[in-house]
Every structure is written in C-alpha cells, then in structure tokens.
Design a protein around this motif. Structure first.
Motif, PDB file in Angstrom:
ATOM      1  N   PHE A  31       2.127 -22.421  -7.976  1.00 26.20           N
ATOM      2  CA  PHE A  31       3.273 -22.722  -8.849  1.00 26.20           C
ATOM      3  C   PHE A  31       4.200 -21.509  -8.963  1.00 26.20           C
ATOM      4  CE2 PHE A  31       0.038 -25.735 -10.160  1.00 26.20           C
ATOM      5  CZ  PHE A  31       0.765 -26.902 -10.333  1.00 26.20           C
ATOM      6  N   PRO A  32       5.470 -21.760  -9.339  1.00 24.51           N
ATOM      7  CA  PRO A  32       6.381 -20.625  -9.546  1.00 24.51           C
ATOM      8  C   PRO A  32       5.796 -19.660 -10.572  1.00 24.51           C
ATOM      9  CG  PRO A  32       7.594 -22.697  -9.661  1.00 24.51           C
ATOM     10  CD  PRO A  32       6.142 -23.052  -9.588  1.00 24.51           C
ATOM     11  N   GLY A  33       5.885 -18.390 -10.303  1.00 31.16           N
ATOM     12  CA  GLY A  33       5.367 -17.379 -11.216  1.00 31.16           C
ATOM     13  C   GLY A  33       3.904 -17.018 -10.974  1.00 31.16           C
ATOM     14  N   LEU A 175       1.029   5.045   0.294  1.00 37.01           N
ATOM     15  CA  LEU A 175       1.739   3.932   0.922  1.00 37.01           C
ATOM     16  C   LEU A 175       1.317   2.602   0.318  1.00 37.01           C
ATOM     17  CD1 LEU A 175       1.863   5.350   4.502  1.00 37.01           C
ATOM     18  CD2 LEU A 175       3.841   4.520   3.233  1.00 37.01           C
ATOM     19  N   THR A 176       0.055   2.510  -0.091  1.00 37.69           N
ATOM     20  CA  THR A 176      -0.411   1.298  -0.770  1.00 37.69           C
ATOM     21  C   THR A 176       0.432   1.087  -2.033  1.00 37.69           C
ATOM     22  OG1 THR A 176      -2.640   1.574   0.062  1.00 37.69           O
ATOM     23  CG2 THR A 176      -2.397   0.196  -1.895  1.00 37.69           C
ATOM     24  N   ALA A 177       0.656   2.182  -2.757  1.00 40.27           N
ATOM     25  CA  ALA A 177       1.463   2.091  -3.981  1.00 40.27           C
ATOM     26  C   ALA A 177       2.886   1.644  -3.651  1.00 40.27           C
ATOM     27  CB  ALA A 177       1.481   3.439  -4.691  1.00 40.27           C
ATOM     28  N   SER A 178       3.441   2.170  -2.536  1.00 41.36           N
ATOM     29  CA  SER A 178       4.799   1.774  -2.137  1.00 41.36           C
ATOM     30  C   SER A 178       4.872   0.281  -1.860  1.00 41.36           C
ATOM     31  CB  SER A 178       5.224   2.519  -0.869  1.00 41.36           C
ATOM     32  OG  SER A 178       5.412   3.864  -1.161  1.00 41.36           O
ATOM     33  N   VAL A 179       3.878  -0.209  -1.114  1.00 42.45           N
ATOM     34  CA  VAL A 179       3.870  -1.644  -0.779  1.00 42.45           C
ATOM     35  C   VAL A 179       3.776  -2.474  -2.061  1.00 42.45           C
ATOM     36  CG1 VAL A 179       2.510  -3.474   0.318  1.00 42.45           C
ATOM     37  CG2 VAL A 179       2.976  -1.360   1.560  1.00 42.45           C
ATOM     38  N   GLU A 180       2.872  -2.084  -2.964  1.00 39.27           N
ATOM     39  CA  GLU A 180       2.719  -2.838  -4.219  1.00 39.27           C
ATOM     40  C   GLU A 180       4.008  -2.791  -5.036  1.00 39.27           C
ATOM     41  OE1 GLU A 180      -0.756  -1.518  -6.296  1.00 39.27           O
ATOM     42  OE2 GLU A 180      -2.107  -2.047  -4.640  1.00 39.27           O
ATOM     43  N   GLN A 181       4.640  -1.618  -5.052  1.00 42.19           N
ATOM     44  CA  GLN A 181       5.884  -1.444  -5.812  1.00 42.19           C
ATOM     45  C   GLN A 181       6.991  -2.359  -5.264  1.00 42.19           C
ATOM     46  OE1 GLN A 181       7.255   2.578  -5.524  1.00 42.19           O
ATOM     47  NE2 GLN A 181       8.932   2.277  -6.969  1.00 42.19           N
ATOM     48  N   LEU A 182       7.068  -2.414  -3.928  1.00 42.13           N
ATOM     49  CA  LEU A 182       8.084  -3.237  -3.285  1.00 42.13           C
ATOM     50  C   LEU A 182       7.861  -4.721  -3.595  1.00 42.13           C
ATOM     51  CD1 LEU A 182      10.447  -2.446  -1.557  1.00 42.13           C
ATOM     52  CD2 LEU A 182       9.013  -2.636   0.471  1.00 42.13           C
ATOM     53  N   VAL A 183       6.604  -5.136  -3.543  1.00 38.79           N
ATOM     54  CA  VAL A 183       6.283  -6.540  -3.844  1.00 38.79           C
ATOM     55  C   VAL A 183       6.657  -6.843  -5.298  1.00 38.79           C
ATOM     56  CG1 VAL A 183       4.412  -8.225  -4.087  1.00 38.79           C
ATOM     57  CG2 VAL A 183       4.489  -6.728  -2.085  1.00 38.79           C
ATOM     58  N   ASP A 184       6.358  -5.900  -6.190  1.00 37.54           N
ATOM     59  CA  ASP A 184       6.708  -6.084  -7.613  1.00 37.54           C
ATOM     60  C   ASP A 184       8.215  -6.216  -7.802  1.00 37.54           C
ATOM     61  OD1 ASP A 184       4.357  -6.328  -8.954  1.00 37.54           O
ATOM     62  OD2 ASP A 184       4.022  -4.157  -9.119  1.00 37.54           O
ATOM     63  N   CYS A 185       8.978  -5.346  -7.113  1.00 31.69           N
ATOM     64  CA  CYS A 185      10.440  -5.389  -7.199  1.00 31.69           C
ATOM     65  C   CYS A 185      10.958  -6.763  -6.817  1.00 31.69           C
ATOM     66  CB  CYS A 185      11.059  -4.396  -6.217  1.00 31.69           C
ATOM     67  SG  CYS A 185      11.181  -2.763  -6.871  1.00 31.69           S
ATOM     68  N   TRP A 186      10.449  -7.243  -5.663  1.00 29.04           N
ATOM     69  CA  TRP A 186      10.888  -8.560  -5.176  1.00 29.04           C
ATOM     70  C   TRP A 186      10.509  -9.643  -6.190  1.00 29.04           C
ATOM     71  CZ3 TRP A 186       6.892 -12.107  -4.012  1.00 29.04           C
ATOM     72  CH2 TRP A 186       7.340 -13.373  -3.633  1.00 29.04           C
ATOM     73  N   PHE A 187       9.299  -9.565  -6.719  1.00 27.89           N
ATOM     74  CA  PHE A 187       8.798 -10.602  -7.618  1.00 27.89           C
ATOM     75  C   PHE A 187       9.608 -10.628  -8.917  1.00 27.89           C
ATOM     76  CE2 PHE A 187       5.903 -12.601 -10.614  1.00 27.89           C
ATOM     77  CZ  PHE A 187       5.437 -13.672  -9.874  1.00 27.89           C
ATOM     78  N   GLU A 188       9.882  -9.437  -9.449  1.00 28.94           N
ATOM     79  CA  GLU A 188      10.647  -9.363 -10.699  1.00 28.94           C
ATOM     80  C   GLU A 188      12.056  -9.921 -10.493  1.00 28.94           C
ATOM     81  OE1 GLU A 188       9.177  -8.682 -13.407  1.00 28.94           O
ATOM     82  OE2 GLU A 188       7.334  -8.063 -12.384  1.00 28.94           O
ATOM     83  N   ALA A 195       6.360 -16.922  -6.048  1.00 31.27           N
ATOM     84  CA  ALA A 195       4.916 -16.747  -6.248  1.00 31.27           C
ATOM     85  C   ALA A 195       4.371 -15.917  -5.102  1.00 31.27           C
ATOM     86  CB  ALA A 195       4.239 -18.107  -6.263  1.00 31.27           C
ATOM     87  N   LEU A 196       3.196 -15.334  -5.324  1.00 25.49           N
ATOM     88  CA  LEU A 196       2.574 -14.608  -4.226  1.00 25.49           C
ATOM     89  C   LEU A 196       1.076 -14.900  -4.155  1.00 25.49           C
ATOM     90  CD1 LEU A 196       0.905 -11.799  -5.245  1.00 25.49           C
ATOM     91  CD2 LEU A 196       3.229 -11.141  -5.792  1.00 25.49           C
ATOM     92  N   VAL A 197       0.587 -14.892  -2.930  1.00 29.01           N
ATOM     93  CA  VAL A 197      -0.846 -15.051  -2.692  1.00 29.01           C
ATOM     94  C   VAL A 197      -1.266 -13.836  -1.877  1.00 29.01           C
ATOM     95  CG1 VAL A 197      -2.664 -16.542  -1.796  1.00 29.01           C
ATOM     96  CG2 VAL A 197      -0.516 -17.553  -2.572  1.00 29.01           C
ATOM     97  N   TRP A 198      -2.218 -13.072  -2.403  1.00 28.33           N
ATOM     98  CA  TRP A 198      -2.543 -11.778  -1.802  1.00 28.33           C
ATOM     99  C   TRP A 198      -4.042 -11.725  -1.489  1.00 28.33           C
ATOM    100  CZ3 TRP A 198       0.781  -7.026  -3.117  1.00 28.33           C
ATOM    101  CH2 TRP A 198       0.329  -5.902  -2.419  1.00 28.33           C
ATOM    102  N   ILE A 199      -4.347 -11.569  -0.219  1.00 28.96           N
ATOM    103  CA  ILE A 199      -5.759 -11.376   0.154  1.00 28.96           C
ATOM    104  C   ILE A 199      -6.064  -9.894   0.062  1.00 28.96           C
ATOM    105  CG2 ILE A 199      -7.416 -11.400   2.056  1.00 28.96           C
ATOM    106  CD1 ILE A 199      -6.181 -13.855   3.116  1.00 28.96           C
ATOM    107  N   THR A 200      -7.156  -9.553  -0.587  1.00 26.89           N
ATOM    108  CA  THR A 200      -7.518  -8.134  -0.663  1.00 26.89           C
ATOM    109  C   THR A 200      -9.029  -7.963  -0.667  1.00 26.89           C
ATOM    110  OG1 THR A 200      -7.337  -6.124  -1.999  1.00 26.89           O
ATOM    111  CG2 THR A 200      -7.327  -8.196  -3.199  1.00 26.89           C
ATOM    112  N   HIS A 201      -9.449  -6.787  -0.211  1.00 28.69           N
ATOM    113  CA  HIS A 201     -10.868  -6.444  -0.254  1.00 28.69           C
ATOM    114  C   HIS A 201     -11.185  -5.683  -1.535  1.00 28.69           C
ATOM    115  CE1 HIS A 201     -12.054  -7.270   4.007  1.00 28.69           C
ATOM    116  NE2 HIS A 201     -13.151  -7.544   3.330  1.00 28.69           N
ATOM    117  N   SER A 202     -10.108  -5.188  -2.158  1.00 32.81           N
ATOM    118  CA  SER A 202     -10.312  -4.286  -3.282  1.00 32.81           C
ATOM    119  C   SER A 202     -10.135  -5.014  -4.616  1.00 32.81           C
ATOM    120  CB  SER A 202      -9.302  -3.132  -3.148  1.00 32.81           C
ATOM    121  OG  SER A 202      -8.955  -2.640  -4.407  1.00 32.81           O
ATOM    122  N   MET A 203     -11.198  -5.021  -5.427  1.00 33.56           N
ATOM    123  CA  MET A 203     -11.114  -5.669  -6.735  1.00 33.56           C
ATOM    124  C   MET A 203     -10.105  -4.938  -7.622  1.00 33.56           C
ATOM    125  SD  MET A 203     -12.749  -8.419  -6.767  1.00 33.56           S
ATOM    126  CE  MET A 203     -12.815  -8.853  -8.503  1.00 33.56           C
TER     127      MET A 203
END
Lengths: 231, 270
Positions: A31-33, A175-188, A195-203
């Motif tokens: 869903f959106p958001g 660089l991980t922080a940069s990627v997360e920051q960029l995704v946040d910028c786009w999302f905001e 919406a985003l769906v993110w596969i990650t190994h890191s809890m």
C-alpha cells in the motif's frame, strides 16, 4: 490505510522443472506509505519474490496486479517504470554517470519525460557530492558509487514502489548510510504516495528503514510483523 | 564450349600434393597425418558420390528428383548451422532449419524464375542445384556466425539486458544492441567478399565457368548476379534465425529467459 494496494500478488508461485517449490503460493499487498523489509536465509526465495513483484520472471500460477489491474503483455514495460527493481549488483553502461542517468529517457515507456539535471543535483548535494560526479566515467566508480548511480537512475523515474534487493550488502557503513539517506529523501518527497520493499540480511538495517517485517523461509512468506522504526 | 577433360591419372597427380602437407606435418610434428588422410579420403569419396548422384539427376531431369535433392541439401545445411552454434536453446533446430529453408529457397526461386528467365524449365538441375548450393553455403555461414554472436552476447550480457528491462525497456529495446551486433557479424563476410571480388581472387563459380570455356564477359555477368543473390539470401537467413531466437528467449511479458541458453555440451546431455 488506502483500500487499493499499489501492487498486489495473489497465489503467485514458482517451481523448478523438477517440481521443487521455489516460491509457495504467496499473497502480498503493498500500500502507499508502506515500508516493508523482507528477511530470510540465502536461497529462501526472497529475491524470487522481489523479482516476481517486478514481473521479471515468468510464474507458474497466480496474478500480479497494479492499482487493481492485472499486469501482462505490453503493460509490463511501463509498469516497470512505476515499480522499479534495484538488484544487489548494480549494472552501469559504458559512459559517464550522466549518460547512465539519461538512458531510461530514451526508452518508449518514458516517452514525454525528460532527464532533470537539477533534480539529480539536489540529491547529490544531500550526499555531499558536486556536479563533477556526473562527468565521472563508469569505470572509475567504486562499487558503492555505482550503487548510488543505479539508485539515482531508479528514483529519478518517480516510481510508486521501489524494490531493493540487498543494495548495500557489499558496501561499507558510510556508503550504506548514503544509500539509506537517498532512499529516505525519495520516500519523503513522495509524501506517503510511494512504498518500498527492501530485502536485507541485517536486522539492524531492517529496523532502521522499515515499518513492517516479513520473513521468508523455504519459499514461504510469514505473516507481517510490526517493526516500528526508531524505537 | 571446349575444355580439357581430366583423366583419373591427371587427378591423381594433383592428389599427390597432399604429400606436401604430410611432409610439413611430420617435419614439424603437427600430428595432422591422420586428419590429412581422413580428409583426403573424404574429399575423394564424397565428391565421387555426389558426382554419381548428380549424373543420374541430370539424366533423369524430373522436377521431383531435383526438389528432393534440394531438400536434402537444405536439411544438411540447417543441421550444420545448428551444430556450429556453441549455445543452444529449445527450438533452435526448428528455427535454424526454417531460416535456412525460407531464405535459400525464396532467393533461389527468384533466381530461377526472374533472373534466369528464359531457361527451359525452372527445375533444370544444371541451374537449380549449383544455385541452391551457393545460397546454402553462404546462408549457412551467415546464420551460424550471426546466431553464435547473438546467443553468446545475450548470455554474457544478461545483466545489462535485465537492467534495461527494470528501467522500462521493452524486450526489443533491451536486446536491440546484441541483435544489431549479430546481424552485422553475420553479414560482414559476404560484404567483405563483395568488396574484394575479382581483385584478390576469382570466385569459384566464375573460375569453373572460365575453365569450362565460357567467355569471361559472360562469366562475369553470372558472377555479379550471384553475388547479389547470395548477399540477400544471407541477410534473410541471418535476420530470420536471430529474430526467431529472440522470440524464444523472451516471453510476451517482456521477461528474459536466460536459463534457456545452454552450452552445446550441456544441452546435448539432456
């Protein structure tokens, strides 16, 4: 929550030619958001699920819907500009960063849309980079920089859903922080419409970036678990 | 027309030259002696055999016999084109044989009915068989070179193809680069031979006509016509095979089926 999901899959399944289950019949609505994290062991079917959401693989059964409508045939390419999949290993084409960013606008699905340098520059500034980054040759980029270019190339299309397949798995903390920051910028900027769906190994990463957590085990998707960010 | 008929003794003199190859092989320890022997025997046996067959076809002079021979030649060319391909996909046999068939038969038909308008019958073996042979030989090369390039590029550059798809490319947009490259590769040999024809060497057919006593001006006219016929057959065959394989490697939902491309060895084991 909005009644119509942006994307929805119903009873989507995949098997090998020998009948082994890769993805058991799965139902998932985005869903959106929504900010969904998908975690699970290697080979559990996470990537298959994400690729199925991007309509990248043929499925044995089930249906993929975009805003309530089944997606098939020639609707698939434009669908992929609304729902963009970002693989773990970024692929750039010969040329500069900017020529890579301009590439999607040469495609029929993006006809009528133009490359917006200012938009890109705004994102680059938030990462502390200047215009010289755009003229860098793709061969001179580090793995992390390549991932940032691939991410910029995806989010400049203003997708409604971003599908991220472990984009930071091979990156260092900065660089991980940069990627997360960029995704946040786009999302905001999308103001709860995307919406985003993110596969990650890191809890830890899952906790940082997502509100809902799904686990995948042997091709089966668990029920959603709330995952309040920042708590 | 007047020409010297060779006796078997004279052919034997020429055959002796294989000893030059053998001597080089032994002297430099190339280990080619066995291959040379087999190749020599195959040359003699295969050509004598086709000579006998053609002799009877020429005497029989019936359309169904000629069509039968042309069909066998086409099948062999199609099979050879597939065998030269390093990567296979389900359906490659049908696609390739169909491409060889349609391109060479269409152009040979054009040659027999339009270009050679005025021959007694379209199925005269004297025209139909050598013409088809030249179409097949060149189409076969174009297809195997073009298809090999296409399947190999599609396999090795799969991540680029998929990235294009994720950005909204249609299946055609995603694979257009490898398709163009394959068609250029497939058509380059015939373009190159058109560039140098007559300068470096005389083509086999023209040489044959000259030896048989045809006036050079006449032989040249034939050769010019043949070059264009062969070039178009090659283009048709190469484009056909590459486009058919493109349809096998993508679904109607613009999904790339890379796993369908398997190395020859793996595909043969299955």
């Amino acid at each position: 929550m909005n009644a119509t999901p942006i994307i929805g899959i119903e009873d989507l399944s995949r098997r090998t030619s020998d009948g082994e289950i890769l993805l058991a019949p799965t139902r998932l609505d985005v869903f959106p958001g929504d900010r969904l994290a998908i975690v699970g062991k290697s080979g559990s079917g996470k990537t298959l699920l994400l690729r199925s959401l991007a309509a990248l693989d043929p499925v044995q059964s089930g249906e993929l819907r975009f805003l309530g409508q089944t997606v098939h045939g020639n609707q698939v390419p434009p669908y992929r500009t609304d729902v963009v999949y970002l693989p773990q290993r970024p692929v750039l084409f010969e040329g500069t960063v900017e020529s890579n960013l301009q590439l999607p606008f040469q495609l029929k699905s993006n006809a009528g849309r133009n490359y917006d340098r200012q938009k890109i520059m705004k994102w680059l500034e938030t990462l502390g980079r200047d215009a010289s980054f755009l003229s860098k040759n793709h061969e001179n980029l580090s793995g992390g920089e390549m991932q940032i270019v691939a991410l910029l190339r995806a989010i400049q299309l203003d997708p409604q859903v971003l599908l991220l397949d472990e984009p930071t798995a091979a990156l260092d903390e900065g660089l991980t922080a940069s990627v997360e920051q960029l995704v946040d910028c786009w999302f905001e900027a999308a103001k709860q419409q995307a919406a985003l769906v993110w596969i990650t190994h890191s809890m830890n990463q899952a906790e940082r970036i997502c509100d809902t957590l799904y686990r995948v085990d042997a091709g089966r998707l668990s029920p959603p678990e709330p995952n309040p960010r920042g708590e | 027309m007047d020409y010297l008929q060779l006796s078997y003794l004279q052919v034997g003199f020429a055959s002796l030259l294989i000893l030059v190859n053998a001597a080089i092989s032994i002297w430099l320890r190339l280990g080619l002696e066995r291959s040379l022997l087999v190749a020599s025997l195959r040359t003699i046996v295969q050509l004598l055999l086709i000579g006998l067959i053609l002799q009877s076809v020429f005497q029989f002079d019936q359309w169904y016999v000629v069509i039968g021979i042309l069909a066998i030649m086409t099948m062999i060319a199609g099979i050879t084109a597939v065998q030269r391909n390093q990567r296979r996909y389900p359906g490659i046999w049908l696609d390739t044989i169909l491409s060889v068939w349609v391109s060479s038969w269409a152009i040979t038909a054009f040659a027999l009915f339009v270009v050679l308008n005025g021959i007694d019958q379209w199925y005269q073996p004297q025209y139909a068989i050598p013409l088809m042979g030249m179409m097949l030989g060149n189409t076969l090369t174009g297809i195997s070179v073009g298809l090999n390039s296409f399947t190999e590029t599609a396999y090795t550059r799969h991540d680029e193809i998929e990235t294009m798809l994720t950005l909204g490319a249609t299946r055609w947009e995603a694979i257009a680069g490898p398709i163009r490259h394959a068609l250029q590769t497939g058509m380059t040999p015939i373009i190159n031979s058109m560039m140098i024809v007559g300068l470096v060497s005389l083509p086999g057919m023209m040489t044959g006509q000259l030896l048989a006593g045809v006036e050079p001006a006449e032989a040249v006219k034939y050769q010019i016509a043949i070059m264009f016929l062969v070039a178009s057959a090659t283009a048709l065959g190469t484009a056909g095979s590459v486009l058919l394989s493109f349809r096998r490697l993508f679904t109607a939902d613009h999904q790339f089926l890379r796993s369908r491309l398997q190395l020859k060895k793996v595909a043969e084991k299955r």
